[in-house]
Design a protein around this motif. Structure first.
Motif, short mmCIF file in Angstrom:
data_model
loop_
_atom_site.label_atom_id
_atom_site.label_comp_id
_atom_site.label_asym_id
_atom_site.label_seq_id
_atom_site.Cartn_x
_atom_site.Cartn_y
_atom_site.Cartn_z
N LEU A 197 -7.71 6.17 3.23
CA LEU A 197 -7.02 6.90 2.17
C LEU A 197 -5.51 6.81 2.34
N LEU A 198 -5.05 6.83 3.59
CA LEU A 198 -3.62 6.68 3.85
C LEU A 198 -3.14 5.29 3.47
N VAL A 200 -4.30 3.52 1.00
CA VAL A 200 -4.17 3.53 -0.46
C VAL A 200 -2.85 4.19 -0.86
N ARG A 201 -2.51 5.27 -0.19
CA ARG A 201 -1.27 5.99 -0.52
C ARG A 201 -0.05 5.15 -0.19
N ARG A 202 -0.07 4.48 0.96
CA ARG A 202 1.09 3.69 1.37
C ARG A 202 1.27 2.44 0.52
N SER A 204 0.13 1.94 -2.72
CA SER A 204 -0.30 2.23 -4.09
C SER A 204 0.24 1.22 -5.10
N ASP A 453 9.76 4.22 0.19
CA ASP A 453 9.16 4.01 -1.14
C ASP A 453 10.22 3.86 -2.21
#
Length: 536
Positions: A197-198, A200-202, A204, A453
């Motif tokens: 999940l991390l 996917v967040r990093r 995205s 980001d």
């Protein structure tokens, strides 16, 4: 020591309550009302003292738990961040999955569970020793004739209680033993899901560009499938352990009733005596069944300790290899008999002997996979597989990788990294940004954001050069540090680098032929060896 002392006092108070119960109920059933009423105030005082001790003990336990967790975490963080251990955990041959979970979660749980179970165990031992004496004394002696033998068993109630509970504990360990490894796997799979999940967040934006939602859903579903499959094993072993515990809890009183039969036959049992025997039996039973009552928690703790032990073994290990790094004060770089190997022993590149004088500008080239980045890793101490030695002034050296790290926080913190934000004056920070063609960010130096980001890859590489302009290293290693920049910005950064740090020793790994004009020598790396040519 205060917590342990309060545990001893609590047990002694429990022993006192057993004596009080016998006195009170014997007095009650003798119909001595005034004497019964006179005993009640003593009970209230002791009850208040007991409650106070338990509240204080719980408070002290919570404080100790947090202090121990902080101490453990600091120790593990020191090991994790020493000698590039964090790097070798991710890139070495021996790895430990999800170190973040082991430091943040496993250590917290270990501190809480070990302290709680350990203190409970101490209290259980104290309770057992105190009430074993009581049960031995008031339980009396069992005497009978068997096949002509006159058999006398002193303290038979104590022996009967102890043997029955120990037998049940052995059955429980046999039934629930696999629960430890099942819990270990469950923590591993849970951590894998969080890591996915991390990811996917990093990533995205990249996932969105690729339209990779389906692939990520499949990957996350696989993580969930492993969690669900292993959870069935956890449920099965937990069910077996709980079945034994519930049968024991419901049937243990039969042991007490059986042990009381000789006293009933001898008409030697009063209600007060029964009350005290029952209290002693319950306390001995409770202390002996500590293992039974805490079995699932112990299984969880054992799996946590197994994960932490594995983590510590990997983090304290050192990568094997023959490359030796020697820090020296001299400005030049000395490379002797250097060969770069993979972890399996296969050869990547042969470097041989190389001396780079102070102030030299060397460009390292070669085919993809020739070992250019590996050479820089060896110089930085991140790669030990191979042989030979390197020596240079490591204290005044700086490495810029292709992908720059930009920590979350203020832009000034990101710019000053790895130093703290108060290391450099505001004017110096502004000048470094201007020199890196990031003048538009000067007004945002104190803005707090996830700059990794916010900034584009090219801006992140320019920010890395701004760090160089601030730190002013004597030796600078660039590993394709301008790969995300256009030719104009690339040339601008190299020009300003050589203008602001004219005496810097520069070693660049690059593919762009346009960068040759900023170097005086080119080293071409291959498996057979390194060739050096002068650049005009």
């Amino acid at each position: 020591m205060g917590i342990i002392g309060l545990s001893f006092l609590d047990v002694q108070v429990a022993v006192w309550f057993g004596k009080w119960d016998q006195t009170f109920f014997d007095t009650m059933f003798a119909y001595k009302v005034a004497a019964c009423i006179a005993l009640i105030p003593i009970y209230v005082v002791m009850m208040g003292l007991s409650a106070g001790m338990r509240v204080i003990q719980q408070y002290m336990t919570q404080v100790l738990s947090m202090r121990w967790r902080l101490w453990n975490t600091r120790v593990y963080l020191r090991k994790y961040l020493s000698d590039n251990a964090y790097y070798h955990l991710e890139h070495g041959e021996n790895r430990a999955d999800n170190p973040d979970q082991r430091i943040a979660d496993d250590l917290a749980q270990m501190s809480v569970w070990t302290l709680r179970l350990g203190l409970d165990a101490i209290q259980a031992v104290t309770t057992f020793l105190s009430f074993a004496v009581v049960l031995w004394t008031i339980g009396g002696t069992l005497s009978f004739v068997w096949h002509g033998w006159h058999i006398v068993i002193p303290g038979y109630m104590f022996f009967g209680t102890t043997i029955s509970i120990l037998l049940i504990s052995l059955v429980l360990e046999k039934a629930g033993g696999p629960l430890v490894s099942a819990n270990y796997r469950q923590q591993h799979y849970d951590a894998d899901l969080r890591a996915a999940l991390l990811d996917v967040r990093r990533n995205s934006e990249q996932i969105a560009f690729y339209g990779g939602e389906g692939a990520e859903h499949f990957r996350l579903s696989e993580c969930l499938h492993r969690i669900a499959t292993n959870w069935r094993s956890v449920l099965a072993y937990t069910w077996r352990a709980n079945t034994v515990v519930e049968l024991y809890t419901g049937g243990i009183n039969i042991v007490l009733w059986a042990l009381l039969i000789p006293k009933l036959l001898a008409h030697a049992l009063t209600f007060g005596l029964y009350s005290r025997i029952n209290s002693a039996f319950m306390n001995v039973r409770r202390s002996l069944q500590w293992f039974i009552e805490n079995y699932t928690d112990l299984a969880t703790l054992r799996s946590i300790l197994q994960r932490l032990s594995e983590f510590e073994r990997v983090v304290t290990g050192r990568p094997e290899g023959g490359i030796v790094r020697t820090p020296v004060e001299q400005g030049q770089i000395e490379i002797r008999d250097l060969v770069l190997d993979r972890a399996d022993g296969s050869r990547i590149a042969t470097v041989g002997d190389l001396t780079i004088p102070s102030g030299a500008r060397l460009m390292i080239a070669g085919a993809s996979g020739a070992g250019k980045s590996t050479l820089l890793r060896a110089l930085a101490g991140l790669w030990a597989c191979g042989a030979g030695s390197v020596s240079f002034n490591m204290r005044d050296a700086m490495f810029l990788p292709q992908r720059s790290y930009v920590p979350t926080g203020t832009l000034r913190q990101a710019l000053s990294y790895p130093a703290t934000s108060d290391r450099y004056e505001l004017d110096a920070c502004e000048a470094a940004l201007e020199a890196s063609n990031l003048g538009a960010l000067v007004s945002k130096l104190d803005h707090d954001a996830a700059w990794g980001d916010v900034l584009s890859p090219g801006e992140q590489q320019r920010l890395a050069f701004a760090r160089v302009f601030l730190a002013r290293p004597a030796t600078l290693f660039l590993d394709e540090a301008t790969s995300a920049l256009d030719e104009e910005n690339e040339a601008l950064l190299y020009t300003r680098l050589l203008a602001l740090l004219p005496e810097v020793t520069l070693i660049s790994v690059a593919h762009h032929s346009g960068l040759k004009r900023f170097h005086d020598h080119e080293a071409i790396l291959s498996t057979q060896g390194m060739t050096i040519q002068v650049l005009s």
